[in-house]
Design a protein around this motif. Structure first.
Motif, PDB file in Angstrom:
ATOM      1  N   ILE A  56      58.447  -3.299  32.167  1.00  0.00           N
ATOM      2  CA  ILE A  56      58.945  -1.877  32.345  1.00  0.00           C
ATOM      3  C   ILE A  56      57.979  -1.357  33.479  1.00  0.00           C
ATOM      4  O   ILE A  56      58.889  -0.697  34.423  1.00  0.00           O
ATOM      5  N   GLU A  57      56.858  -1.650  33.620  1.00  0.00           N
ATOM      6  CA  GLU A  57      56.154  -1.068  34.894  1.00  0.00           C
ATOM      7  C   GLU A  57      56.764  -1.969  35.988  1.00  0.00           C
ATOM      8  O   GLU A  57      56.874  -1.156  37.214  1.00  0.00           O
ATOM      9  N   ARG A  58      57.106  -3.016  35.825  1.00  0.00           N
ATOM     10  CA  ARG A  58      57.625  -3.914  37.024  1.00  0.00           C
ATOM     11  C   ARG A  58      58.659  -3.256  37.592  1.00  0.00           C
ATOM     12  O   ARG A  58      58.939  -3.287  38.992  1.00  0.00           O
ATOM     13  N   ILE A  59      59.780  -3.006  36.913  1.00  0.00           N
ATOM     14  CA  ILE A  59      61.039  -2.659  37.257  1.00  0.00           C
ATOM     15  C   ILE A  59      60.993  -0.982  37.417  1.00  0.00           C
ATOM     16  O   ILE A  59      61.945  -0.568  38.070  1.00  0.00           O
ATOM     17  N   GLY A  60      59.834  -0.307  37.577  1.00  0.00           N
ATOM     18  CA  GLY A  60      59.711   0.926  37.604  1.00  0.00           C
ATOM     19  C   GLY A  60      60.632   1.971  37.060  1.00  0.00           C
ATOM     20  O   GLY A  60      61.210   2.781  37.517  1.00  0.00           O
ATOM     21  N   ALA A  61      60.930   1.750  35.775  1.00  0.00           N
ATOM     22  CA  ALA A  61      61.766   2.745  35.067  1.00  0.00           C
ATOM     23  C   ALA A  61      61.258   3.990  34.504  1.00  0.00           C
ATOM     24  O   ALA A  61      60.220   3.787  33.487  1.00  0.00           O
ATOM     25  N   SER A  62      61.510   5.072  35.087  1.00  0.00           N
ATOM     26  CA  SER A  62      60.739   6.270  35.097  1.00  0.00           C
ATOM     27  C   SER A  62      61.619   7.076  33.892  1.00  0.00           C
ATOM     28  O   SER A  62      62.768   6.937  33.685  1.00  0.00           O
ATOM     29  N   GLY A  63      60.914   8.018  33.260  1.00  0.00           N
ATOM     30  CA  GLY A  63      61.526   9.141  32.270  1.00  0.00           C
ATOM     31  C   GLY A  63      60.528   9.927  31.534  1.00  0.00           C
ATOM     32  O   GLY A  63      59.073   9.715  32.047  1.00  0.00           O
ATOM     33  N   SER A  64      61.077  10.394  30.697  1.00  0.00           N
ATOM     34  CA  SER A  64      60.348  11.424  29.895  1.00  0.00           C
ATOM     35  C   SER A  64      59.908  10.901  28.560  1.00  0.00           C
ATOM     36  O   SER A  64      59.212  11.696  27.651  1.00  0.00           O
ATOM     37  N   SER A  65      60.351   9.614  28.154  1.00  0.00           N
ATOM     38  CA  SER A  65      60.171   9.112  26.792  1.00  0.00           C
ATOM     39  C   SER A  65      58.904   8.283  26.685  1.00  0.00           C
ATOM     40  O   SER A  65      58.732   7.309  27.496  1.00  0.00           O
ATOM     41  N   THR A  66      57.943   8.636  25.888  1.00  0.00           N
ATOM     42  CA  THR A  66      56.583   7.922  25.323  1.00  0.00           C
ATOM     43  C   THR A  66      56.618   6.495  24.936  1.00  0.00           C
ATOM     44  O   THR A  66      57.499   6.277  23.931  1.00  0.00           O
ATOM     45  N   ILE A  67      56.006   5.582  25.494  1.00  0.00           N
ATOM     46  CA  ILE A  67      55.927   4.277  25.008  1.00  0.00           C
ATOM     47  C   ILE A  67      54.625   4.435  23.916  1.00  0.00           C
ATOM     48  O   ILE A  67      53.545   4.659  24.438  1.00  0.00           O
ATOM     49  N   ILE A  68      54.847   4.478  22.748  1.00  0.00           N
ATOM     50  CA  ILE A  68      53.966   4.960  21.594  1.00  0.00           C
ATOM     51  C   ILE A  68      52.674   4.234  21.869  1.00  0.00           C
ATOM     52  O   ILE A  68      52.725   2.513  22.013  1.00  0.00           O
ATOM     53  N   GLY A  69      51.411   4.571  21.703  1.00  0.00           N
ATOM     54  CA  GLY A  69      50.148   3.833  21.858  1.00  0.00           C
ATOM     55  C   GLY A  69      49.827   3.701  23.236  1.00  0.00           C
ATOM     56  O   GLY A  69      48.655   3.018  23.445  1.00  0.00           O
ATOM     57  N   THR A  70      50.560   4.006  24.186  1.00  0.00           N
ATOM     58  CA  THR A  70      49.954   3.550  25.889  1.00  0.00           C
ATOM     59  C   THR A  70      49.674   4.658  26.658  1.00  0.00           C
ATOM     60  O   THR A  70      48.859   4.444  27.508  1.00  0.00           O
ATOM     61  N   GLY A  71      50.568   5.729  26.469  1.00  0.00           N
ATOM     62  CA  GLY A  71      50.586   6.920  27.445  1.00  0.00           C
ATOM     63  C   GLY A  71      51.660   6.767  28.383  1.00  0.00           C
ATOM     64  O   GLY A  71      51.588   7.651  29.288  1.00  0.00           O
ATOM     65  N   MET A  72      52.393   5.669  28.331  1.00  0.00           N
ATOM     66  CA  MET A  72      53.379   5.253  29.444  1.00  0.00           C
ATOM     67  C   MET A  72      54.618   6.216  29.106  1.00  0.00           C
ATOM     68  O   MET A  72      54.715   6.322  27.951  1.00  0.00           O
ATOM     69  N   ARG A  73      55.389   6.387  30.183  1.00  0.00           N
ATOM     70  CA  ARG A  73      56.706   7.100  29.932  1.00  0.00           C
ATOM     71  C   ARG A  73      57.601   6.465  30.980  1.00  0.00           C
ATOM     72  O   ARG A  73      57.566   5.995  31.815  1.00  0.00           O
ATOM     73  N   THR A  74      58.980   6.333  30.117  1.00  0.00           N
ATOM     74  CA  THR A  74      60.112   5.743  30.773  1.00  0.00           C
ATOM     75  C   THR A  74      61.173   6.137  30.163  1.00  0.00           C
ATOM     76  O   THR A  74      61.359   7.221  29.503  1.00  0.00           O
ATOM     77  N   SER A  75      62.321   5.511  30.570  1.00  0.00           N
ATOM     78  CA  SER A  75      63.636   5.981  30.075  1.00  0.00           C
ATOM     79  C   SER A  75      63.791   5.763  28.544  1.00  0.00           C
ATOM     80  O   SER A  75      63.141   5.203  27.957  1.00  0.00           O
ATOM     81  N   PRO A  76      64.654   6.549  27.864  1.00  0.00           N
ATOM     82  CA  PRO A  76      64.728   6.431  26.587  1.00  0.00           C
ATOM     83  C   PRO A  76      65.026   5.069  25.900  1.00  0.00           C
ATOM     84  O   PRO A  76      64.626   4.558  25.128  1.00  0.00           O
ATOM     85  N   GLY A  77      65.917   4.528  26.850  1.00  0.00           N
ATOM     86  CA  GLY A  77      66.335   3.032  26.455  1.00  0.00           C
ATOM     87  C   GLY A  77      65.169   2.080  26.658  1.00  0.00           C
ATOM     88  O   GLY A  77      64.983   1.253  25.521  1.00  0.00           O
ATOM     89  N   TYR A  78      64.293   2.073  27.437  1.00  0.00           N
ATOM     90  CA  TYR A  78      63.298   1.282  27.583  1.00  0.00           C
ATOM     91  C   TYR A  78      62.182   1.608  26.530  1.00  0.00           C
ATOM     92  O   TYR A  78      61.174   0.805  26.090  1.00  0.00           O
ATOM     93  N   ALA A  79      61.889   2.998  26.350  1.00  0.00           N
ATOM     94  CA  ALA A  79      61.169   3.426  25.430  1.00  0.00           C
ATOM     95  C   ALA A  79      61.451   2.873  24.093  1.00  0.00           C
ATOM     96  O   ALA A  79      60.579   2.356  23.358  1.00  0.00           O
ATOM     97  N   ALA A  80      62.659   2.973  23.690  1.00  0.00           N
ATOM     98  CA  ALA A  80      63.252   2.420  22.344  1.00  0.00           C
ATOM     99  C   ALA A  80      63.077   0.961  22.402  1.00  0.00           C
ATOM    100  O   ALA A  80      62.445   0.342  21.379  1.00  0.00           O
TER     101      ALA A  80
END
Length: 464
Positions: A56-80
């Motif tokens: 997810i970091e490599r493709i640079g998918a940005s957004g406001s949805s949290t990846i639980i346990g990491t502090g990272m945020r990305t799009s809803p689809g990638y967070a899911a």
């Protein structure tokens, strides 16, 4: 020839209009939410999760949805995707017995990722969407019949879960019945999930609920923007039931619809392994504790395995008796039996690669005999019965029959026990005082705010 009855439409029209549930069902939804958060946080530390985060970091998918346990945020689809895979990595997520499907790991991954990006979602709307997704996926899983689905090499959490995810996402996006019908139809072309991971302990099973959640969101978003899917995806000649089961029971999709909800027939796992191993492990743990059985006293340990789970935890024999990885161990009944005797526990600390290679474990596994007992299958999948007999060197033998494994609706973990499970998992990622805050929030407040609370105070280093 499949039935001409419009099962897909009947199910979707009911779920599209579904907007209320009894208080006990809302309580159960929050119960499963807490369970999900614990397994997702602990699963974020798994090696397989690190690969997904890096992708997810490599493709640079940005957004406001949290990846639980990491502090990272990305799009809803990638967070899911990331959260679903993490929550399934440690084999402690909930299971619907009759469908042999993990529901929460798909539906909560879908709902939390979407709701966090939609600030106007109310707690009731969130929970209703999750309950509806549970209902859809469970009923479809029952309709394909777990045993038949497994025989074709499919994993129901992935294949049936995507339909539930599409329903959950549709409810959060406020889609009408026709749009939801298209979303479910689109999801049918995303229904995939192979059991081939069992052959070599691969990680793909962990990815399945994440893919189902990700694809369900995509299906609902496509439908929201006018993309059309087939309205007969379940019952059609080339539909899901015909393609994914040799003996489907389409009536399971609609029989008793609205009379009760499948969420209330869903179980929680106390042991970190395949659901088909839970009952036998319960039996072994009770026998060794009650009779104070030591490993060196065991001559033979006879374990009866449900037929539907035989190819998952009993075959191929060479692999099940010599697991090479954590995944192998999670799906090895001989391993589960051995560690239950040796450690009198079957949690994450026991299901390790080190234990899989340990001589003491290997020697005890050689004394485990697996067998089929048709009496256990009489009430399956309504009941996941288990029977274990331990034969001792001195001639004594002890037998235990389990009708309802611990965690089943008929033998549930109490709220107190569930909170203890949650804290034991989540405290590996966040402080205990934050765990207490999350428990209080789950019970009373808006679930959409939870993902951010489930991340470390400081950005967590990706596990290596």
């Amino acid at each position: 020839m499949m039935s001409t009855r419009a099962y897909t439409r009947e199910l979707v029209e009911f779920l599209a209009a579904f907007d209320r549930a009894p208080a006990e069902v809302f309580d159960r939804a929050r119960y499963f939410l807490l369970d999900y958060l614990g397994v997702a946080m602990r699963g974020s530390l798994a090696e397989s999760s690190a690969s997904i985060y890096k992708m997810i970091e490599r493709i640079g998918a940005s957004g406001s949805s949290t990846i639980i346990g990491t502090g990272m945020r990305t799009s809803p689809g990638y967070a899911a995707l990331a959260n679903g895979a993490a929550a399934h990595a440690i084999e402690l997520d909930d299971t619907h017995n009759a469908g042999s499907i993990h529901l929460g790991v798909v539906m909560f991954s879908t709902a939390l990722a979407l709701a966090e990006a939609m600030p106007d979602v109310t707690p009731e709307q969130f929970l209703i969407a999750v309950i509806a997704g549970y209902e859809a996926a469970a009923r479809i899983a029952m309709a394909v019949q777990p045993k038949e689905h497994y025989l074709l090499g499919f994993h129901p959490t992935a294949t049936c879960g995507v339909f539930g995810a599409a329903v959950t996402a549709s409810k959060l996006l406020c889609l009408g019945a026709e749009q939801m019908l298209s979303a479910v139809g689109i999801a049918g072309s995303m229904a995939a999930g192979s059991l081939e991971f069992l052959r070599e302990g691969a990680w793909t099973k962990r990815l399945h609920p994440g893919l189902a959640a990700h694809n369900g969101i995509q299906a609902a978003m496509l439908a929201a923007d006018g993309f059309r899917g087939p309205s007969t995806i379940l019952e059609g000649r080339d539909g899901f039931l015909a393609g994914y089961s040799r003996q489907p029971i389409p009536e399971q999709i609609t029989d008793g619809l609205g009379e009760s909800l499948e969420m209330m027939r869903t179980s929680v796992k106390p042991h970190a392994c395949c659901r088909y191993m839970q009952g036998p492990i319960d039996a072994i743990l009770e026998l060794v504790r009650v009779h104070d059985i030591k490993p060196e006293q065991v001559l033979n340990l006879e374990v009866a395995v449900l037929e539907a789970g035989w190819t998952l935890v009993a075959e191929p024999r060479a692999q099940k008796y010599k697991p090479q990885s954590v995944v192998d161990a999670q799906f090895s009944m001989p391993f589960g039996a051995a560690i239950a005797v040796l450690h009198r526990c079957a949690g994450l600390s026991e299901f390790t690669a080190e234990n899989a290679q340990a001589n003491q474990v290997r020697h005890l596994m050689e004394r485990v005999t697996l067998l089929k007992d048709t009496r256990l299958d009489r009430n399956f999948p309504k009941e996941w019965n288990a029977r274990v007999t331990i034969f001792l060197n001195d001639g004594h033998q002890y037998e235990k029959f389990v009708q309802h494994p611990k965690g089943d609706p008929e033998n549930p973990l109490s709220w107190e026990e569930l909170v203890a499970k949650f804290k034991s998992l989540a405290s590996n990622v966040i402080p205990l005082d934050r765990c207490d805050q999350i428990v209080a929030h789950v019970l009373h407040d808006n679930p959409a705010l939870l993902p951010a609370m489930c991340s470390p105070t400081k950005n967590q280093e990706l596990p290596t």
